[in-house]
Scaffold this motif. Structure first.
Motif, PDB file in Angstrom:
ATOM      1  N   VAL A 368     -35.318 -11.228   4.053  1.00 16.59           N
ATOM      2  CA  VAL A 368     -34.390 -11.443   2.951  1.00 16.59           C
ATOM      3  C   VAL A 368     -33.850 -10.129   2.410  1.00 16.59           C
ATOM      4  N   ILE A 369     -34.709  -9.103   2.294  1.00 16.41           N
ATOM      5  CA  ILE A 369     -34.271  -7.820   1.736  1.00 16.41           C
ATOM      6  C   ILE A 369     -33.190  -7.199   2.607  1.00 16.41           C
ATOM      7  N   PHE A 370     -33.390  -7.221   3.939  1.00 17.44           N
ATOM      8  CA  PHE A 370     -32.386  -6.661   4.846  1.00 17.44           C
ATOM      9  C   PHE A 370     -31.079  -7.448   4.742  1.00 17.44           C
ATOM     10  N   SER A 371     -31.179  -8.772   4.656  1.00 22.08           N
ATOM     11  CA  SER A 371     -29.984  -9.609   4.528  1.00 22.08           C
ATOM     12  C   SER A 371     -29.220  -9.271   3.253  1.00 22.08           C
ATOM     13  N   GLU A 372     -29.948  -9.004   2.165  1.00 19.65           N
ATOM     14  CA  GLU A 372     -29.304  -8.633   0.904  1.00 19.65           C
ATOM     15  C   GLU A 372     -28.567  -7.307   1.041  1.00 19.65           C
ATOM     16  N   MET A 373     -29.171  -6.347   1.754  1.00 19.87           N
ATOM     17  CA  MET A 373     -28.529  -5.052   1.935  1.00 19.87           C
ATOM     18  C   MET A 373     -27.278  -5.181   2.796  1.00 19.87           C
ATOM     19  N   VAL A 374     -27.353  -5.996   3.846  1.00 16.20           N
ATOM     20  CA  VAL A 374     -26.186  -6.221   4.705  1.00 16.20           C
ATOM     21  C   VAL A 374     -25.057  -6.866   3.901  1.00 16.20           C
ATOM     22  N   SER A 375     -25.406  -7.863   3.081  1.00 11.96           N
ATOM     23  CA  SER A 375     -24.403  -8.531   2.250  1.00 11.96           C
ATOM     24  C   SER A 375     -23.753  -7.542   1.283  1.00 11.96           C
ATOM     25  N   GLU A 376     -24.562  -6.648   0.718  1.00 14.37           N
ATOM     26  CA  GLU A 376     -24.028  -5.649  -0.209  1.00 14.37           C
ATOM     27  C   GLU A 376     -23.084  -4.681   0.503  1.00 14.37           C
ATOM     28  N   PHE A 377     -23.395  -4.336   1.763  1.00 14.98           N
ATOM     29  CA  PHE A 377     -22.489  -3.461   2.513  1.00 14.98           C
ATOM     30  C   PHE A 377     -21.148  -4.157   2.748  1.00 14.98           C
ATOM     31  N   GLY A 378     -21.189  -5.462   2.993  1.00 19.29           N
ATOM     32  CA  GLY A 378     -19.948  -6.221   3.134  1.00 19.29           C
ATOM     33  C   GLY A 378     -19.112  -6.158   1.864  1.00 19.29           C
ATOM     34  N   ASN A 379     -19.780  -6.222   0.708  1.00 21.13           N
ATOM     35  CA  ASN A 379     -19.059  -6.116  -0.568  1.00 21.13           C
ATOM     36  C   ASN A 379     -18.454  -4.734  -0.751  1.00 21.13           C
ATOM     37  N   VAL A 380     -19.194  -3.703  -0.309  1.00 21.12           N
ATOM     38  CA  VAL A 380     -18.669  -2.343  -0.398  1.00 21.12           C
ATOM     39  C   VAL A 380     -17.405  -2.204   0.446  1.00 21.12           C
ATOM     40  N   LEU A 381     -17.444  -2.719   1.672  1.00 23.61           N
ATOM     41  CA  LEU A 381     -16.250  -2.668   2.524  1.00 23.61           C
ATOM     42  C   LEU A 381     -15.078  -3.378   1.844  1.00 23.61           C
ATOM     43  N   LYS A 382     -15.347  -4.555   1.327  1.00 19.17           N
ATOM     44  CA  LYS A 382     -14.302  -5.360   0.718  1.00 19.17           C
ATOM     45  C   LYS A 382     -13.664  -4.652  -0.479  1.00 19.17           C
ATOM     46  N   ASN A 383     -14.483  -4.013  -1.300  1.00 20.48           N
ATOM     47  CA  ASN A 383     -13.988  -3.399  -2.524  1.00 20.48           C
ATOM     48  C   ASN A 383     -13.412  -1.995  -2.304  1.00 20.48           C
ATOM     49  N   THR A 384     -13.774  -1.359  -1.184  1.00 19.56           N
ATOM     50  CA  THR A 384     -13.322   0.006  -0.915  1.00 19.56           C
ATOM     51  C   THR A 384     -12.020   0.037  -0.119  1.00 19.56           C
ATOM     52  N   LEU A 385     -11.866  -0.890   0.813  1.00 24.44           N
ATOM     53  CA  LEU A 385     -10.692  -0.897   1.686  1.00 24.44           C
ATOM     54  C   LEU A 385      -9.479  -1.502   0.981  1.00 24.44           C
ATOM     55  N   ARG A 386      -8.319  -1.378   1.601  1.00 29.09           N
ATOM     56  CA  ARG A 386      -7.065  -1.867   1.019  1.00 29.09           C
ATOM     57  C   ARG A 386      -6.927  -3.378   1.191  1.00 29.09           C
ATOM     58  N   LYS A 387      -6.019  -3.948   0.425  1.00 28.35           N
ATOM     59  CA  LYS A 387      -5.761  -5.390   0.520  1.00 28.35           C
ATOM     60  C   LYS A 387      -5.197  -5.787   1.883  1.00 28.35           C
ATOM     61  N   SER A 388      -4.569  -4.841   2.576  1.00 31.35           N
ATOM     62  CA  SER A 388      -3.974  -5.139   3.879  1.00 31.35           C
ATOM     63  C   SER A 388      -4.988  -5.078   5.012  1.00 31.35           C
ATOM     64  N   ASP A 389      -6.209  -4.584   4.745  1.00 32.38           N
ATOM     65  CA  ASP A 389      -7.231  -4.486   5.777  1.00 32.38           C
ATOM     66  C   ASP A 389      -8.032  -5.789   5.864  1.00 32.38           C
ATOM     67  N   ILE A 390      -8.625  -6.052   7.027  1.00 33.44           N
ATOM     68  CA  ILE A 390      -9.420  -7.271   7.211  1.00 33.44           C
ATOM     69  C   ILE A 390     -10.792  -6.920   7.768  1.00 33.44           C
TER      70      ILE A 390
END
Length: 449
Positions: A368-390
């Motif tokens: 569960v802890i690793f899954s939480e860290m992976v999910s948080e990295f996904g949020n970092v990507l989403k919030n750091t990259l531009r709206k035009s990126d996927i």
């Protein structure tokens, strides 16, 4: 588990004997002296089994049994198992009792082991049948009645009560599956079911009739104001649940459209009323969604250029409801594939560049802890990259990113911003992140040579 047994017999000695035997087995026992007492008792109680004596004054066992089954059917209650009891060695009475539908037949005076075994077997068999019946009638995901059982239930209700027949449809639900995956879609459906239950009364009936379509009958709901209030509550609460599941910036105009027909008599035909409710739902969808409409016989299908102009305005308004959102889009596989193909076609036709990144995450921590860290990295990507990126989570610990209209030399700078944002999460030293990058423009150029 301590079963609850009701013993019905006009002989006090027989009642005492049965009560003592059953209580030795830690069973809960209620003793009644007549069939009339039993019928009154069953209005407010739900025992596991009834031991019913055949030879009683006023209502005998057979008459009591028929009256009990009629009452259960009339009230929509499950049948309580009944074992007939008699002090006579009469094969005709036994044949008659079993033919009537009794679960078993036992003679007095009771033999303890036989009595207990038959009671246990009857209850276990009854609960097994009840479980199988429930599995056959319920939608496993939402817990609502399924289409077949729900249609049967509602069809019977509209013949007995006034009220509102509703068809409820989730607006833009397909976007949840496309953008966030089918697992998230299931979670949204479960959340919707919770919201509906919170706003239903004990006598209301709701069933799932399709993927994101539901039907309900609400007895005594006949006022437009009540229907409108219910629709507003459902939409507000569903949106709140969606934000919990997908984040406040999920960008999907999720909501509920409801078509309603009022059953003002007790002779309504289900198929006709359902068609009326469906027509009302169509009107809601045509006029912006997220609301309700009560069927009006004057409803007509709009035609002509003016209606097409209005239709275009409605479509634009609905699509605009998706909102700006924040950062890049984190997409499910199907939605990501369609977007990726579009980007490739666009660059082939008009030129430009896109950079593809694959991030790989590893850690000594698992579960569960690793899954939480992976999910948080996904949020970092989403919030750091531009709206035009996927972005797409490729397997449990990999993220595939496409930077649209970005140049290859800017890749280190982009990755640097991501790592800086990641360092602020507190997980920096608990997970290793590596990546590789490639140019889409180079690939397209080389494929043409």
């Amino acid at each position: 588990m301590a079963y609850w047994i009701v013993v019905v017999d006009d002989e006090p000695l027989s009642l005492t004997n049965a009560k003592n035997l059953l209580r030795e087995q830690n069973m809960r026992v209620s003793c009644l002296r007549s069939g009339k007492d039993l019928l009154e008792f069953m209005k407010t109680h739900e025992p596991d089994l009834v031991l019913l004596d055949i030879l009683m004054p006023d209502l005998d066992g057979f008459e009591t049994y028929r009256a009990l089954r009629q009452y259960e059917e009339r009230e929509g209650k499950p049948q309580t198992p009944v074992i007939f009891v008699t002090g006579e060695d009469n094969s005709e009475a036994e044949r008659r009792g079993l033919k009537a539908g009794a679960s078993d037949f036992i003679h007095k005076p009771f033999h303890k082991d036989i009595l207990i075994k038959r009671i246990n077997n009857t209850i276990v068999n009854s609960k097994t049948i009840e479980t199988l019946t429930e599995e056959a009638t319920l939608d496993k995901l939402t817990g609502f009645l399924n289409k077949a059982s729900g249609t049967e239930k509602v069809s019977g209700m509209i013949k007995k009560a006034e009220g509102a027949l509703m068809i409820l449809d989730l607006d833009n639900f397909k976007l949840v599956n496309d953008l966030y995956g089918h697992d998230m879609g299931d979670r949204v459906l479960v959340a919707f079911a919770k919201v509906v239950r919170l706003n239903c009364r004990a006598d209301d009936v709701v069933c799932r009739i399709g993927g994101d379509e539901f039907m309900g009958f609400f007895p005594d709901l006949t006022r437009r104001e009540a229907a409108t209030s219910l629709t507003e509550r459902l939409n507000e609460q569903l949106l709140a649940e969606a934000e919990i599941l997908m984040g406040a910036d999920h960008g999907i105009p999720l909501g509920i459209s409801i078509g309603i027909v009022i059953n003002s008599g007790t002779t309504g035909e289900f198929q006709i009323l359902f068609q009326y409710a469906d027509s009302a739902l169509y009107e809601v969808k045509r006029n912006g969604k997220h609301g309700c409409r009560i069927y009006d016989p004057q409803m007509t299908i709009a035609e002509g250029p003016e209606d097409l102009d209005q239709e275009l305005s409605n479509v634009i308004r609905i699509m605009s409801e998706r909102g700006e959102g924040k950062g890049a889009m984190l997409l499910g596989q199907e939605a990501f594939s369609w977007n990726y193909r579009f980007i490739v076609r666009y660059l082939e036709r008009f030129g430009g560049e896109a950079i593809r990144l694959l991030f790989y995450l590893s850690s000594k921590e698992k579960g569960v802890i690793f899954s939480e860290m992976v999910s948080e990295f996904g949020n970092v990507l989403k919030n750091t990259l531009r709206k035009s990126d996927i972005i797409h989570q490729w397997q449990q610990n990999r993220f595939f990113v496409v930077l649209v209209l970005a140049e290859e030399e800017t890749t280190p700078e982009v990755v640097g911003r991501i790592m800086k944002a990641w360092s602020r999460t507190g997980y920096k030293d608990r997970i290793d992140i590596s990546y590789t990058a490639s140019s889409l423009r180079k690939e397209l150029y080389e494929s043409k040579e």
